[in-house]
Enzyme design. Structure first.
Site, mmCIF file in Angstrom:
data_model
loop_
_atom_site.group_PDB
_atom_site.id
_atom_site.type_symbol
_atom_site.label_atom_id
_atom_site.label_comp_id
_atom_site.label_asym_id
_atom_site.label_seq_id
_atom_site.Cartn_x
_atom_site.Cartn_y
_atom_site.Cartn_z
ATOM 1 N N LYS A 194 -38.012 -9.945 -71.861
ATOM 2 C CA LYS A 194 -39.016 -10.732 -72.583
ATOM 3 C C LYS A 194 -38.340 -11.522 -73.718
ATOM 4 O O LYS A 194 -37.142 -11.385 -73.943
ATOM 5 C CB LYS A 194 -40.119 -9.814 -73.119
ATOM 6 C CG LYS A 194 -40.749 -8.900 -72.051
ATOM 7 C CD LYS A 194 -41.621 -9.662 -71.054
ATOM 8 C CE LYS A 194 -41.889 -8.925 -69.769
ATOM 9 N NZ LYS A 194 -42.723 -7.757 -69.820
HETATM 10 C C1 LIG Z 1 -43.542 -6.770 -69.018
HETATM 11 C C2 LIG Z 1 -44.993 -6.820 -68.791
HETATM 12 C C3 LIG Z 1 -45.825 -5.716 -69.020
HETATM 13 C C4 LIG Z 1 -45.320 -4.346 -69.321
HETATM 14 O O1 LIG Z 1 -44.410 -4.269 -70.353
HETATM 15 P P1 LIG Z 1 -43.340 -3.077 -70.398
HETATM 16 O O2 LIG Z 1 -42.754 -3.216 -71.770
HETATM 17 O O3 LIG Z 1 -42.351 -3.311 -69.306
HETATM 18 O O4 LIG Z 1 -44.074 -1.793 -70.234
HETATM 19 C C5 LIG Z 1 -47.198 -5.900 -68.873
HETATM 20 N N1 LIG Z 1 -47.720 -7.084 -68.508
HETATM 21 C C6 LIG Z 1 -46.944 -8.153 -68.264
HETATM 22 C C7 LIG Z 1 -47.585 -9.444 -67.871
HETATM 23 C C8 LIG Z 1 -45.555 -8.053 -68.377
HETATM 24 O O5 LIG Z 1 -44.785 -9.100 -68.090
#
Ligand SMILES: *Cc1c(COP(=O)(O)O)cnc(C)c1O
Length: 401
Positions: A194
């Site tokens: 991210k």
């Molecule tokens: C990455 C992501 C999540 C979950 O996040 P984590 O930190 O991996 O648990 C939820 N929703 C979306 C759209 C994501 O891209």
């Protein structure tokens, strides 16, 4: 000749100052439960413009805390777009609620007021209590429009903003995603792929102080330390009425969803670089858009909402049938040239778990978007020349030169 390094579809960018921030915590007295958590929460609240940010262990636990904060329960239903990561839907199941999958716009991949309304026709009367629109790729949904639909039905909105840290809403470029003007809460992930990395980490932003307090309590086992307001004063207080210093109590079940100071120190250090990260991501997106023009209509950028987007992914739509090659072949050929790609996402309503629960349905927008999408490498440490490398590889692989 050595091969050029593999370009992943996304990755973190860690500098010496990030390393130093983490090292400082490692040498401090508090590896968890210390000041870095509060500092990170304050910084994220400032960046998003929300009153409160509640840090937690992942984007998934952020979504879980948000549905707990809304007190969703078995029998309730939650509208979730099918084109998302598993966690957006799964959080409803964690509290025993059911998912009603909404379709998405085939060009942007986003849930719209129309697809929201259509999903509501499939929900049980009065059972849909919440909806979780997803700001896919970094582009924000039409929150005003979604809010109008939600308001008519008494539905709470939670934004899955895991892709959209730093995005501002289309038509209102002074309001960042996470400010929660049209939703009760917004959930963020700080997974390394991210825009801001904590290793594992997440947060919920909200303007509701009661919901924030509930989520803080439930991320730590449901523990409370208010001896003077205890429901068991005979244990909380000494015979003379003074609070017992060791006392804590639990009135509801909670979890350990805490973020450590180690993670929050990294998050705080990374958050300081958010403007640079966003700027570079926008530059790279503009370079891609230009470089890909000659490949249209075989390869096209996804539909655009406009506005200042904090791009998380660079997704394109490819007409694989016209190219005469299937996606797996294209991905393997790109990987052989050192280009990592990914598919975001396989529609969640087609997952066997959800098909067993709710049967097989067709959501044409989500299935059309899925069948053509591919995410190309995008992260701030990419060089301008990497964009040409990716687009040249695409031309070679798709057989256009
Ligand atoms: C990455 C992501 C999540 C979950 O996040 P984590 O930190 O991996 O648990 C939820 N929703 C979306 C759209 C994501 O891209």
């Amino acid at each position: 000749m050595t091969n050029p390094p593999m370009l992943p579809y996304g990755r973190h960018v860690i500098d010496d100052d990030d390393v130093a921030a983490v090292a400082a915590v490692l040498k401090s007295n508090a590896l968890t439960g210390g000041p870095a958590v509060d500092q990170f929460e304050r910084a994220l609240a400032d960046v998003t413009g929300a009153a409160e940010a509640v840090a937690c262990s992942s984007g998934t636990t952020a979504l879980h805390l948000a549905v707990l904060g809304l007190a969703l329960k078995p029998g309730d239903q939650v509208v979730v777009p099918s084109l998302t990561f598993l966690a957006t839907a799964n959080c409803a199941r964690y509290v025993g609620a059911d998912v009603v999958f909404a379709d998405v716009d085939a060009a942007t991949g986003l849930m719209t007021p129309e697809t929201f309304r259509e999903a509501l026709t499939r929900g049980g009367a009065g059972r849909v209590k919440a909806a979780i629109p997803v700001h896919l790729n970094g582009q924000a949904c039409d929150m005003r429009g979604l809010r109008d639909v939600a308001a008519q039905h008494g539905i709470s909105l939670v934004e899955d903003a895991c892709h959209a840290l730093g995005t501002t809403y289309p038509g209102n470029d002074t309001v960042p995603v996470g400010a929660c003007r049209d939703a009760v809460a917004a959930c963020f992930s700080f997974h390394p792929v991210k825009t801001v990395a904590m290793g594992e980490g997440g947060a919920v932003t909200t303007n509701d102080p009661v919901m924030a307090a509930t989520m803080r309590r439930l991320r730590g086992h449901g523990m409370e330390r208010n001896p003077l307001e205890s429901s068991i004063p005979e244990f909380a207080l000494a015979p003379d009425g003074t609070p017992n210093p060791w006392f804590y109590e639990m009135n509801e079940i909670g979890w350990n969803f805490r973020a450590s100071d180690i993670h929050c120190a990294l998050g705080l250090s990374q958050l300081k670089k958010l403007p640079q990260f966003l700027h570079r991501r926008q530059e790279l997106v503009a370079l891609y858009d230009t470089a890909l023009k000659p490949l249209a209509p075989l390869v096209q950028p996804i539909g655009r909402t406009g506005g200042a987007v904090g791009w998380h992914l660079y997704a394109v739509q490819i007409d694989f049938a016209a190219a005469g090659k299937d996606r797996a072949t294209v991905m393997r050929a790109l990987a052989a040239l050192g280009i990592g790609t990914q598919v975001h996402y396989f529609p969640v309503h087609l997952q066997p778990y959800y098909q067993r629960l709710y049967g097989r349905r067709t959501l044409p927008g989500a299935e059309a978007y899925y069948s053509r999408c591919l995410s190309l490498p995008l992260f701030p440490a990419m060089a301008d020349a990497d964009i040409a490398r990716v687009t040249d590889a695409l031309v070679r692989v798709l057989g256009r030169n």
